[in-house]
Design a protein around this motif. Structure first.
Motif, short mmCIF file in Angstrom:
data_model
loop_
_atom_site.label_atom_id
_atom_site.label_comp_id
_atom_site.label_asym_id
_atom_site.label_seq_id
_atom_site.Cartn_x
_atom_site.Cartn_y
_atom_site.Cartn_z
N VAL A 26 9.77 9.63 -7.44
CA VAL A 26 9.94 8.45 -6.39
C VAL A 26 9.49 7.35 -7.25
O VAL A 26 10.31 6.02 -6.99
CB VAL A 26 9.17 8.47 -5.23
CG1 VAL A 26 9.42 7.59 -4.31
CG2 VAL A 26 9.56 10.01 -4.53
N ASP A 30 0.25 4.39 -0.38
CA ASP A 30 0.65 4.79 -1.62
C ASP A 30 1.68 3.72 -2.19
O ASP A 30 1.46 3.69 -3.54
CB ASP A 30 1.31 6.32 -1.33
CG ASP A 30 0.34 7.46 -0.99
OD1 ASP A 30 -0.69 6.89 -0.97
OD2 ASP A 30 0.99 8.57 -0.88
N MET A 66 -2.25 8.81 -6.89
CA MET A 66 -0.97 8.67 -6.26
C MET A 66 -0.74 10.20 -5.58
O MET A 66 -1.03 11.15 -6.31
CB MET A 66 0.12 8.54 -7.51
CG MET A 66 1.54 8.17 -6.62
SD MET A 66 2.81 7.95 -7.99
CE MET A 66 2.30 6.51 -8.98
N ARG A 67 0.00 10.13 -4.31
CA ARG A 67 0.15 11.05 -3.65
C ARG A 67 1.10 12.11 -4.25
O ARG A 67 2.06 11.54 -4.98
CB ARG A 67 0.05 10.86 -2.17
CG ARG A 67 -0.74 10.18 -1.47
CD ARG A 67 -2.26 10.99 -1.50
NE ARG A 67 -2.99 9.91 -0.98
CZ ARG A 67 -3.15 9.84 0.41
NH1 ARG A 67 -2.45 10.16 1.26
NH2 ARG A 67 -4.24 8.89 0.76
N TRP A 99 3.85 13.39 -2.94
CA TRP A 99 5.34 12.76 -2.44
C TRP A 99 5.81 11.70 -3.36
O TRP A 99 6.93 11.85 -3.73
CB TRP A 99 5.54 12.23 -1.11
CG TRP A 99 4.80 11.15 -0.97
CD1 TRP A 99 3.40 10.77 -0.46
CD2 TRP A 99 5.57 9.66 -1.06
NE1 TRP A 99 3.20 9.30 -0.46
CE2 TRP A 99 4.56 8.91 -0.73
CE3 TRP A 99 6.93 9.21 -1.52
CZ2 TRP A 99 4.75 7.43 -0.62
CZ3 TRP A 99 7.02 7.87 -1.29
CH2 TRP A 99 5.98 6.99 -1.06
N MET A 100 4.92 10.97 -4.03
CA MET A 100 5.33 9.92 -4.87
C MET A 100 5.79 10.76 -6.25
O MET A 100 6.55 9.94 -7.22
CB MET A 100 4.32 9.01 -5.41
CG MET A 100 3.67 8.18 -4.16
SD MET A 100 5.11 6.86 -4.22
CE MET A 100 4.36 5.83 -5.37
N THR A 101 5.44 11.71 -6.78
CA THR A 101 5.80 12.32 -7.89
C THR A 101 7.03 13.28 -7.80
O THR A 101 7.24 14.05 -8.61
CB THR A 101 4.60 13.00 -8.73
OG1 THR A 101 4.06 13.85 -7.97
CG2 THR A 101 3.71 11.96 -9.09
N SER A 102 7.35 13.58 -6.61
CA SER A 102 8.54 14.37 -6.20
C SER A 102 9.68 13.94 -6.95
O SER A 102 9.94 12.70 -7.14
CB SER A 102 8.77 14.81 -4.78
OG SER A 102 9.10 13.69 -4.24
N THR A 103 10.57 14.96 -7.30
CA THR A 103 11.85 14.44 -8.23
C THR A 103 13.05 14.13 -7.29
O THR A 103 13.91 13.66 -7.70
CB THR A 103 12.19 15.47 -9.17
OG1 THR A 103 12.26 16.49 -8.61
CG2 THR A 103 10.94 15.39 -10.15
N ALA A 104 13.01 14.34 -5.90
CA ALA A 104 14.20 14.39 -5.05
C ALA A 104 13.58 14.19 -3.72
O ALA A 104 12.55 14.84 -3.29
CB ALA A 104 15.09 15.58 -5.13
#
Lengths: 87, 362
Positions: free
Chosen positions: A34, A70, B1-2, B4-9
């Motif tokens: 994201v 975040d 960073m949580r 969800w921030m590193t999810s790709t989609a």
């Protein structure tokens, strides 16, 4: 509040993620997931509130407070790395 | 960073998608094929003359293209970039756009004005690399022509006077390999670092007698490795890496091969723009032109049939080459540069300058 990358910072997307590169210092930072989209929105001229709204639309399952916390943490991190300007 | 921030989609709307191939991160700009010297090992003339130079306005247009595609690093090179009278204009154009830069020069045309020009490119100028082929005029001038050594040293002093400590690049050939240690000592006395490249016979116009045979390659690589260790890494480049790879392979500590084919980043991580605006995979492959930034676009070049064929051939599994099939070093083979085997039809063979079997086996 408007956000922008400093003139010396280039953001580029790649298949595996994104890169923030400072052409004055050679500092490089990789972002993924994201965060790539957030950087793209910053480059597109979106404000912090606009990005937050966009994230809320995209991630309805994430509590708004979490999104805000975040996002701000990410922006603060960029700021500390001299890779973001708030106007 | 949580998490969800590193999810790709999904990506945020507004995030660009990859409709066009990502441009390489770096580009080497051969601003001219002209040079005041005529070195027998010069790779940019390996396949003959490069063609006419486009004017500075065309180069500025190319810089706009590269900036718009977020190319990060430029190397301003040639030929000899200072052979262009309008080099200051092009360099200033590069400085005005968001690039980090390096400049390659033989330094023989560098005086106070030229050094000052380069100093003005800072902080975006990350390095100036000067060609060095001998530890004195006898050897350097034998390769580069009479007076080149003194002119180069004068240029280096001008650079240092402007606050620029250059690095050096030495092409190690059968002519200068016996003086490698002395060349390195000179380079590290005058500059910050030195890159040692084995001579690559990258085209039919280069003389075969300059090539390092296997023994000379091994001796040079071992010396380069030792010099690198003893100087805290100020000696760098393919020769050092060759010995490092060989030692790791023998010790069983070599990293596993990362890709199926040759380790060439041409047209993916880097590209070369030729003096006429053509696009090539690298400085060593100037005859392989996949498009033009004058008569076409960067996207057209990167997605051209020539580019596709190039990538397909260098990425083909090494096992497709009969010479590599069954090689015990395949699991750790670094792949190597495709430029020398490129000329042979069929699956790409091993790069003789980085083939572990050729290097290690008696």
């Amino acid at each position: 509040m408007k956000l922008r990358f400093p003139d010396s910072v280039v953001f580029r997307e790649e298949p595996e993620g994104g890169i923030l590169f400072d052409v004055d210092t050679g500092d490089m930072r990789f972002v993924e997931g994201v965060a790539v989209g957030i950087c793209s929105l910053i480059e597109g001229g979106m404000t912090r509130d606009g990005i937050l709204s966009e994230l809320a639309t995209r991630y309805p399952a994430i509590p708004p407070g979490t999104l805000e916390t975040d996002l701000d943490a990410f922006l603060d991190d960029l700021d500390r790395s001299s890779m973001l300007r708030r106007i | 960073m949580r998490s969800w921030m590193t999810s790709t989609a999904p990506r945020c709307s507004g995030a660009s998608e990859f409709a066009a191939p990502a441009a390489p991160r770096s580009a080497s700009l051969l601003l001219t094929g002209r040079c005041n010297l005529s070195c027998p090992h010069c790779t940019v003339s390996s396949s003959g003359p490069l063609g006419g130079d486009i004017d500075s306005a065309a180069w500025l247009g190319i810089l706009d293209t590269l900036a718009s595609r977020h190319v990060l690093h430029l190397t301003l090179s040639g030929g000899e970039p200072f052979a262009r009278e309008d080099f200051p204009e092009i360099a200033a154009g590069a400085r005005a756009r968001p690039f980090r830069m390096g400049v390659n020069t033989n330094a023989t045309l560098v005086g106070r004005a030229e050094a000052s020009l380069l100093a003005g490119l800072r902080p975006r100028l990350s390095r100036v690399m000067v060609s060095l082929d001998g530890d004195g005029p006898l050897l350097h001038d034998r390769i580069r022509g009479g007076g080149a050594f003194d002119a180069m040293l004068s240029g280096v002093e001008a650079l240092r006077g402007a606050g620029i400590v250059p690095g050096f690049c030495c092409t190690v050939t059968s002519i200068n390999a016996s003086r490698l240690e002395e060349i390195v000592r000179l380079a590290l006395d005058k500059g910050a670092w030195v890159i040692l490249n084995p001579f690559v016979r990258s085209g039919p116009c280069l003389p075969g007698e300059l090539e390092l045979d296997r023994d000379l390659l091994r001796d040079s690589a071992r010396l380069a490795f030792d010099l690198s260790r003893s100087t805290g890494g100020r000696v760098r480049g393919p020769l050092v890496e060759m010995e490092e790879a060989a030692r790791a392979a023998k010790a069983g500590t070599a990293p596993a091969r990362r890709g199926p084919g040759h380790s060439c980043g041409g047209l993916v991580n880097s590209m070369t723009i030729l003096p006429d605006g053509s696009v090539a995979p690298c400085d060593h492959m100037t005859s392989l032109r996949v498009g033009s930034l004058i008569s076409g676009t960067l996207d057209q070049a990167l997605s051209s049939e020539g580019a596709r064929r190039f990538r397909a051939r260098v990425e083909a599994p090494l096992e497709e080459c009969g010479e590599c099939l069954g090689c015990g070093y395949l699991p750790v083979c670094p792949g190597g540069c495709p430029v020398i085997p490129w000329a042979v039809e069929g699956p790409l063979g091993p790069d003789p300058l980085s083939c572990l079997r050729r290097y290690l086996d008696d």
